[in-house]
Design a protein around this motif. Sequence first.
Motif, mmCIF file in Angstrom:
data_model
loop_
_atom_site.group_PDB
_atom_site.id
_atom_site.type_symbol
_atom_site.label_atom_id
_atom_site.label_comp_id
_atom_site.label_asym_id
_atom_site.label_seq_id
_atom_site.Cartn_x
_atom_site.Cartn_y
_atom_site.Cartn_z
ATOM 1 N N MET A 1 61.006 5.238 53.463
ATOM 2 C CA MET A 1 59.851 6.021 53.025
ATOM 3 C C MET A 1 60.304 7.463 52.761
ATOM 4 S SD MET A 1 57.282 4.055 52.780
ATOM 5 C CE MET A 1 56.764 2.413 53.305
ATOM 6 N N PRO B 1 54.226 7.979 57.419
ATOM 7 C CA PRO B 1 53.618 8.158 56.092
ATOM 8 C C PRO B 1 52.132 7.831 56.103
ATOM 9 C CG PRO B 1 54.902 6.138 56.168
ATOM 10 C CD PRO B 1 55.196 6.871 57.443
ATOM 11 N N ARG C 1 51.344 6.430 48.607
ATOM 12 C CA ARG C 1 51.297 7.336 49.760
ATOM 13 C C ARG C 1 50.699 8.686 49.377
ATOM 14 N NH1 ARG C 1 57.037 8.139 51.621
ATOM 15 N NH2 ARG C 1 57.692 7.128 49.675
ATOM 16 N N PHE D 1 49.096 6.350 53.884
ATOM 17 C CA PHE D 1 48.870 5.532 52.699
ATOM 18 C C PHE D 1 47.429 5.664 52.212
ATOM 19 C CE2 PHE D 1 52.511 3.610 54.723
ATOM 20 C CZ PHE D 1 53.318 3.229 53.661
#
Length: 337
Positions: A1, A60, A28, A62
């Motif tokens: 990521m 992260p 994201r 989303f």
Amino acid sequence: MKAVVIPVRDVEEVKAKLISRDVLDKSRKIRILEHPDGKFAEIPVTACVDGFEIIEQEEPEFYRAAMSLKEHLDGIIPEDMLARVPSGWQVLGDIVIVTIPEELQSYREAIARKLLEINPRCRCVLQDFGIKGTFREPDREVIIGEDTETIQKEHGCSFKLDATKIMYSKGNLAERKRMSKLGSGEVVVDMFAGIGYFSIPLAVHGKPKKVYSIELNPVSYNYLLENIRLNHLEGVVEAINGDCGEVAPQGVADRVIMGYVGTTHHYLDKGIGAIRKEGGMLHYHETTPESLVFDRPIQRIKDAASALGRDAEISGCHRIKKYSPGVWHVVVDAYIK
């Protein structure tokens, strides 16, 4: 990521570069971080990018994918019938219009309620059964709601209509926008004007001298009058209620729009006749089999012009949308001399 780390002030510029390189991760969110040296942004990317500091995001964020109508109805409609749930619908103003298969009719109110959840600005759901009658009016029935009159806003214009009585095709949007850029200082005759699909945007944006809008259907004509007032075009657009073959002004137009399909070719003599003797532009719509695009409409224009002792110079051909299997809705632009 992976993510690119940059000062917040550079977000839009860098985001545009990442999009152009096709490395922006749209699944994201961009994260803003406080730092003693100022605010920084983490822009998610799908690969390493030369010239930027790259980090691995630990947590992260989303975007939550919007649930489909089928997902909304899971557990309400039997699993073996979920595949028949509509995947699309039309929104006109604050009204949802949907086609529901016969086998799901007992669930239509549940479908309608979920459609209102998905479209929270809407207040009414109509079931669509197709087109009926001489004036090709929609055959629709209220599932939830009462008032079926709404205002559709498009390209800086407002169109009032009753969704149970008036068709409104979003597939013609590009052509309406194209027409809205034309007609400056001109006299325009809009045959088959409907509720003002072409007349209103042309009058609002094109700045014509005069627009004659002709409509036979009394329901559409009344909404045409309403939309002229709604868009403050009383001094520009003149609505005429009647058959184009009988009431189209002759010899006055710099531009003529024939925005109907089906029997439009029967009115080509009146459309061409509306153009002043010095010449003007004709925008002729037709539904044409794939094998005859654009030969048939071009030949019809030339034959009609010749019968009136005039010439037609073709200046453009446009496909609007697929009308039915193997048939196209097209527009041919021709300068009539």
